[in-house]
Design a protein around this motif. Structure first.
Motif, PDB file in Angstrom:
ATOM      1  N   GLU A 124      47.905  22.603 -22.129  1.00  0.00           N
ATOM      2  CA  GLU A 124      47.922  22.476 -20.672  1.00  0.00           C
ATOM      3  C   GLU A 124      47.431  21.113 -20.212  1.00  0.00           C
ATOM      4  N   GLY A 125      46.407  20.603 -20.858  1.00  0.00           N
ATOM      5  CA  GLY A 125      45.872  19.294 -20.507  1.00  0.00           C
ATOM      6  C   GLY A 125      44.958  19.290 -19.296  1.00  0.00           C
ATOM      7  N   ARG A 126      44.702  20.449 -18.696  1.00  0.00           N
ATOM      8  CA  ARG A 126      43.808  20.499 -17.532  1.00  0.00           C
ATOM      9  C   ARG A 126      42.349  20.458 -17.964  1.00  0.00           C
ATOM     10  N   TRP A 127      42.064  21.092 -19.091  1.00  0.00           N
ATOM     11  CA  TRP A 127      40.712  21.103 -19.638  1.00  0.00           C
ATOM     12  C   TRP A 127      40.826  21.229 -21.153  1.00  0.00           C
ATOM     13  N   ILE A 128      40.547  20.166 -21.858  1.00  0.00           N
ATOM     14  CA  ILE A 128      40.544  20.213 -23.319  1.00  0.00           C
ATOM     15  C   ILE A 128      39.092  20.308 -23.760  1.00  0.00           C
ATOM     16  N   LEU A 129      38.819  21.311 -24.573  1.00  0.00           N
ATOM     17  CA  LEU A 129      37.471  21.548 -25.076  1.00  0.00           C
ATOM     18  C   LEU A 129      37.501  21.378 -26.586  1.00  0.00           C
ATOM     19  N   ILE A 130      36.623  20.534 -27.108  1.00  0.00           N
ATOM     20  CA  ILE A 130      36.491  20.352 -28.555  1.00  0.00           C
ATOM     21  C   ILE A 130      35.064  20.753 -28.932  1.00  0.00           C
ATOM     22  N   ASP A 131      34.950  21.796 -29.750  1.00  0.00           N
ATOM     23  CA  ASP A 131      33.653  22.364 -30.107  1.00  0.00           C
ATOM     24  C   ASP A 131      33.240  21.881 -31.495  1.00  0.00           C
ATOM     25  N   TYR A 132      32.109  21.177 -31.552  1.00  0.00           N
ATOM     26  CA  TYR A 132      31.561  20.715 -32.825  1.00  0.00           C
ATOM     27  C   TYR A 132      30.276  21.450 -33.194  1.00  0.00           C
ATOM     28  N   GLY A 133      30.019  22.551 -32.539  1.00  0.00           N
ATOM     29  CA  GLY A 133      28.839  23.349 -32.859  1.00  0.00           C
ATOM     30  C   GLY A 133      27.603  22.884 -32.127  1.00  0.00           C
ATOM     31  N   ASP A 134      27.058  21.735 -32.495  1.00  0.00           N
ATOM     32  CA  ASP A 134      25.860  21.214 -31.851  1.00  0.00           C
ATOM     33  C   ASP A 134      26.170  20.491 -30.546  1.00  0.00           C
ATOM     34  N   PHE A 135      27.397  20.047 -30.402  1.00  0.00           N
ATOM     35  CA  PHE A 135      27.818  19.424 -29.147  1.00  0.00           C
ATOM     36  C   PHE A 135      29.274  19.791 -28.869  1.00  0.00           C
ATOM     37  N   VAL A 136      29.625  19.759 -27.593  1.00  0.00           N
ATOM     38  CA  VAL A 136      30.976  20.112 -27.158  1.00  0.00           C
ATOM     39  C   VAL A 136      31.487  19.009 -26.252  1.00  0.00           C
ATOM     40  N   VAL A 137      32.741  18.616 -26.457  1.00  0.00           N
ATOM     41  CA  VAL A 137      33.387  17.592 -25.638  1.00  0.00           C
ATOM     42  C   VAL A 137      34.350  18.283 -24.683  1.00  0.00           C
ATOM     43  N   HIS A 138      34.254  17.939 -23.395  1.00  0.00           N
ATOM     44  CA  HIS A 138      35.139  18.482 -22.360  1.00  0.00           C
ATOM     45  C   HIS A 138      35.913  17.325 -21.747  1.00  0.00           C
ATOM     46  N   ILE A 139      37.227  17.379 -21.821  1.00  0.00           N
ATOM     47  CA  ILE A 139      38.070  16.360 -21.205  1.00  0.00           C
ATOM     48  C   ILE A 139      38.891  17.057 -20.124  1.00  0.00           C
ATOM     49  N   PHE A 140      38.646  16.676 -18.885  1.00  0.00           N
ATOM     50  CA  PHE A 140      39.260  17.339 -17.740  1.00  0.00           C
ATOM     51  C   PHE A 140      40.312  16.470 -17.085  1.00  0.00           C
ATOM     52  N   SER A 141      41.253  17.117 -16.407  1.00  0.00           N
ATOM     53  CA  SER A 141      42.046  16.424 -15.394  1.00  0.00           C
ATOM     54  C   SER A 141      41.158  16.335 -14.160  1.00  0.00           C
ATOM     55  N   GLY A 142      41.534  15.527 -13.188  1.00  0.00           N
ATOM     56  CA  GLY A 142      40.707  15.375 -11.991  1.00  0.00           C
ATOM     57  C   GLY A 142      40.485  16.680 -11.258  1.00  0.00           C
ATOM     58  N   ASP A 143      41.577  17.437 -11.019  1.00  0.00           N
ATOM     59  CA  ASP A 143      41.433  18.700 -10.287  1.00  0.00           C
ATOM     60  C   ASP A 143      40.746  19.759 -11.136  1.00  0.00           C
ATOM     61  N   GLY A 144      40.963  19.713 -12.462  1.00  0.00           N
ATOM     62  CA  GLY A 144      40.283  20.666 -13.348  1.00  0.00           C
ATOM     63  C   GLY A 144      38.779  20.464 -13.339  1.00  0.00           C
ATOM     64  N   ARG A 145      38.354  19.223 -13.326  1.00  0.00           N
ATOM     65  CA  ARG A 145      36.913  18.937 -13.317  1.00  0.00           C
ATOM     66  C   ARG A 145      36.280  19.402 -12.007  1.00  0.00           C
ATOM     67  N   THR A 146      36.968  19.175 -10.909  1.00  0.00           N
ATOM     68  CA  THR A 146      36.453  19.630  -9.615  1.00  0.00           C
ATOM     69  C   THR A 146      36.380  21.151  -9.568  1.00  0.00           C
ATOM     70  N   TYR A 147      37.407  21.802 -10.087  1.00  0.00           N
ATOM     71  CA  TYR A 147      37.478  23.262 -10.037  1.00  0.00           C
ATOM     72  C   TYR A 147      36.387  23.906 -10.892  1.00  0.00           C
ATOM     73  N   TYR A 148      36.224  23.430 -12.130  1.00  0.00           N
ATOM     74  CA  TYR A 148      35.265  24.065 -13.041  1.00  0.00           C
ATOM     75  C   TYR A 148      33.835  23.575 -12.839  1.00  0.00           C
ATOM     76  N   ALA A 149      33.636  22.376 -12.371  1.00  0.00           N
ATOM     77  CA  ALA A 149      32.328  21.833 -11.969  1.00  0.00           C
ATOM     78  C   ALA A 149      31.211  22.111 -12.979  1.00  0.00           C
TER      79      ALA A 149
END
Length: 200
Positions: A124-149
């Motif tokens: 989808e590309g609206r919210w990409i989540l990469i889970d590394y266990g001890d840390f998690v990377v969140h890459i949002f689209s602009g509207d996705g970041r506003t929506y999920y906050a």
């Protein structure tokens, strides 16, 4: 044709209530029956693992910056949740950019031996989540970041510097944040002065 009779299945005997169930029924309040919960996440036992997780989270943030992501944050979750230590949050301008950032982070982490537990949302590309266990990377689209906050949901988590700033120790992990909590059952002490009674 005669109907087949089903043998009657015996009904199970009701189990006797546990002490916890009895406490709930007696008080009619789930709060009084719950165990005391530590209001602050527990400290991690292995400082090397924590230092490595911080370094890798900073590297992920730098990769997002190199790929022209915006509004990059590194949140310290050590004092907020026992589940993980750091969040990297960034905003991409397009789905293609978000996928490129996620792919590059994944490739760089594999080179240094940090394997992901999972990646979601790349289709989808609206919210990409990469889970590394001890840390998690969140890459949002602009509207996705506003929506999920996420930065509002995790508003108690302090922001850490992910840039190499001149004069600052390179990549030094700050001490875990201390969270202040108040006990709702104990009334706050009043700071107002009470008038003294005069003895007449």
């Amino acid at each position: 044709m005669p109907e087949q009779e089903n043998p009657a299945t015996p009904t199970p005997e009701p189990s006797s209530p546990t002490a916890r169930t009895k406490a709930i029924r007696a008080t009619r309040s789930i709060k009084t029956a719950q165990d005391d919960v530590v209001s602050r996440a527990v400290d991690r036992r292995n400082p090397d693992r924590l230092t490595r997780a911080f370094a890798h989270a900073r590297l992920a943030a730098k990769i997002t910056d190199d790929n022209r992501a915006k509004d990059i944050l590194l949140l310290d979750l050590r004092g907020v949740t026992p589940l993980l230590d750091f969040f990297v949050i960034a905003t991409a301008n397009s789905r293609r950019q978000a996928n490129a950032i996620a792919s590059e982070i994944d490739a760089e982490m594999k080179k240094i031996g940090e394997l992901k537990l999972g990646m979601e949302g790349s289709e989808e590309g609206r919210w990409i989540l990469i889970d590394y266990g001890d840390f998690v990377v969140h890459i949002f689209s602009g509207d996705g970041r506003t929506y999920y906050a996420l930065e509002e949901i995790w508003g108690d988590a302090p922001q850490l510097s992910w840039r190499d700033e001149p004069g600052a120790p390179a990549g030094e992990l700050p001490p875990p944040p201390t969270m202040t909590t108040t006990d709702a059952s104990t009334p706050a002490e009043s700071t107002a002065e009470t008038p003294e009674k005069s003895s007449d």
